[in-house]
Structure formats: structure tokens, C-alpha cells
Design an enzyme around this catalytic site. Structure first.
Site, PDB file in Angstrom:
ATOM      1  N   ASN A 140       0.836  -1.206   0.000  1.00 36.34           N
ATOM      2  CA  ASN A 140       0.000   0.000   0.000  1.00 36.34           C
ATOM      3  C   ASN A 140       0.868   1.253   0.000  1.00 36.34           C
ATOM      4  O   ASN A 140       1.918   1.294   0.627  1.00 36.34           O
ATOM      5  CB  ASN A 140      -0.922   0.003   1.220  1.00 36.34           C
TER       6      ASN A 140
ATOM      7  N   HIS B 270       5.923  -0.774  -2.769  1.00 38.63           N
ATOM      8  CA  HIS B 270       5.487  -0.163  -4.032  1.00 38.63           C
ATOM      9  C   HIS B 270       5.547   1.361  -4.026  1.00 38.63           C
ATOM     10  O   HIS B 270       4.960   2.005  -4.882  1.00 38.63           O
ATOM     11  CB  HIS B 270       4.075  -0.635  -4.390  1.00 38.63           C
TER      12      HIS B 270
END
Ligand code: OAD
Length: 245
Positions: free
Chosen positions: A95, A112
Site C-alpha cells: 500500500n 510499491h
């Protein structure tokens, strides 16, 4: 219940499902982000080269949506687990919304990237805090401009086709090695298990003898790898499973 004993080393992998109850949209559920947008149009380096404003509009909308969201009981349960375990806790998240940090987790690997960081696409200046929405024009790097060059700024997100940070993998590897000498536990929550290398972490942990636990609204793609599956909403299941809240 997943008991957090004195010899427990807990690695948690989270995905968009953990933030769903905070109001952040997931990707692959009905009505999710990838239902309205094609990955190739907004989440690849080629997309940014082709149409950077379209990409910025997508991430600006996500900044706007996530900006007003607060951690839910699932995030808070994971923060409590870290308070109990200290350095024997590592949260690996896909997330980018920062809700785990807002809940109080500090041992976090943001695999990410981060939605509220921006970096230059053309120079190595460090990513910087940025909550701005870019709907009208693609922002440009002032440091490059000062040197007579033109470079676009881009979101600090790992797009499909881009490499993940080597430092993140070293941290994950070191944690797994440490845990393998005691009771290593791998817990995956709120991810479809569709995107690698994150979806393969369970295999690495299991190969080192980890207990494998899964919390998800539905069976994920990598679900067969887990010994214990607690199906349901993470905001309800995680506090119960971890015996907090
Ligand atoms: P997905 O949208 O693929 O999966 C979300 C998962 O969470 C699904 O399995 C849902 O069933 C589950 N879920 C939904 N609500 C839940 C809830 N309240 N409690 C528990 N589970 C729930 O999201 P990710 O797996 O995070 O990458 O996606 C992985 C990556 O693909 C993302 O990081 C993003 C995306 O493309 C990049 O953008 C690089």
C-alpha cells in the site's frame, strides 16, 4: 488466535484490502481501480512517457481520495503487534497510502512506493513530500531547470515493469534469517496475491520453516500456500486474531 510469544518474529504482508475499510479503493475487486483504468495507461513507465498528465491525474485522484482517510482497526491491531514485538516485527506493505504509519507502525517496508512523495524523472534528487494535485499540467523539476534542463516530476510509485528497491529485499531477507532461528510467522492480509514478488514472500518464509497465516475477504491467488486461513474483513479479523482491541 495467533499468539505473540516471546520468541515470535512476525512478518506481515499487506495489500489494498487492509485499507478498504478506511475508504481507500482496492485494485481488483468489483469497482476497484483496475476496473476503471487499464494498468498500461496509468501505471507503467511507458504510460508516463506517452501521456504524463493522464498518469498524474490518476495519482492526483488517488492522493485526493486517500488524503482524507484514517487508519481502521486492522491497521491499529498491526501497530499494537509492533509495540509488543519491537524489532521482531516487520510490516511489508504494497500500500502506498501511508495508513500503517499513521496507525503507529514504524518498522515498515513500502514495497510499491509512497503516494505522498514525488521525485524527479530525470535526476537523482531524493523524493520529497508532496500532497499537491496535478490536474492541469505536468509538474517540472526546478533543480533540473536551474541547470538548464527540463525534466518532469513523477509520483514515487513503483510501476509495472520497474525494479523494486534492493535495500527493501535486504531488509526482508535479514528479518527472515533472524526469525528462522526462532519462531518465524508470516501473516498475509488484504492482498489478492496476484503481484510478484510480494505474492512470493510466503514461499520464502515457508521455506525457512515459517508458520503461514492468511486474512482475506476471499481466497487470494496464492491462498493454497497458507496453513491457516481466516476469511473476513481485516478490520474485524486482525484485532481478534492478534488478541488486541
Ligand atoms: P487487490 O485489489 O489486488 O486485492 C485486494 C484483496 O483484498 C482482494 O483479495 C480482496 O478480496 C481483499 N479485500 C477487500 N476488502 C477487504 C477487507 N476489508 N478485508 C480483507 N480483505 C479484503 O490489491 P493488492 O493485492 O494490494 O501495485 O494489489 C497488489 C498490487 O497491485 C498493488 O500494490 C498495486 C496493484 O496494481 C502497483 O500499483 C504497483
Amino acid at each position: 488466535m495467533l499468539e505473540l510469544t516471546d520468541d515470535t518474529w512476525l512478518m506481515v504482508l499487506t495489500g489494498a484490502g487492509v485499507s478498504a475499510e478506511s475508504g481507500v479503493p482496492t485494485f481488483r475487486d468489483a469497482g476497484g481501480l483496475w476496473e476503471g483504468e487499464r494498468v498500461e495507461d496509468v501505471a507503467t513507465p511507458e504510460a508516463f512517457e506517452r501521456d504524463p498528465l493522464r498518469v498524474w491525474r490518476f495519482y492526483s485522484a488517488r492522493r485526493e481520495a486517500a488524503g482524507g482517510c484514517a487508519p481502521n482497526p486492522g491497521h491499529l491491531a498491526l501497530a499494537e503487534a509492533e509495540r509488543r514485538l519491537g524489532e521482531r516485527f516487520l510490516l511489508v506493505t504494497q500500500n502506498v497510502d501511508r495508513l500503517h504509519r499513521a496507525a503507529g507502525n514504524e518498522n515498515v517496508v513500502e514495497l510499491h512506493g509512497q503516494l505522498f512523495l514525488t521525485r524527479c524523472a530525470g535526476c537523482p534528487r531524493p523524493p520529497f513530500e508532496d500532497r499537491a494535485l496535478y490536474d492541469e499540467a505536468v509538474p517540472e523539476c526546478d533543480e533540473c531547470a536551474a541547470k538548464g534542463r527540463r525534466s518532469y516530476l513523477r509520483p514515487h510509485i513503483v510501476w509495472f515493469g520497474e525494479a523494486l528497491s534492493e535495500a527493501h529485499f535486504q531488509r526482508i531477507g535479514a528479518f527472515l534469517d533472524g526469525g528462522a532461528r526462532q519462531r518465524l510467522v508470516f501473516l498475509q492480509a488484504g492482498t489478492s496475491g496476484a503481484v510478484y514478488p510480494a505474492a512470493g514472500l510466503v514461499n520464502e518464509a515457508a521455506a525457512l520453516g515459517a508458520e503461514t497465516w492468511l486474512v482475506n475477504a476471499e481466497q487470494p491467488y496464492n491462498g493454497s500456500r497458507f496453513e491457516h486461513f481466516h476469511q473476513g474483513r481485516s478490520g474485524e479479523v486482525l484485532p481478534r486474531l492478534l488478541g488486541v482491541g
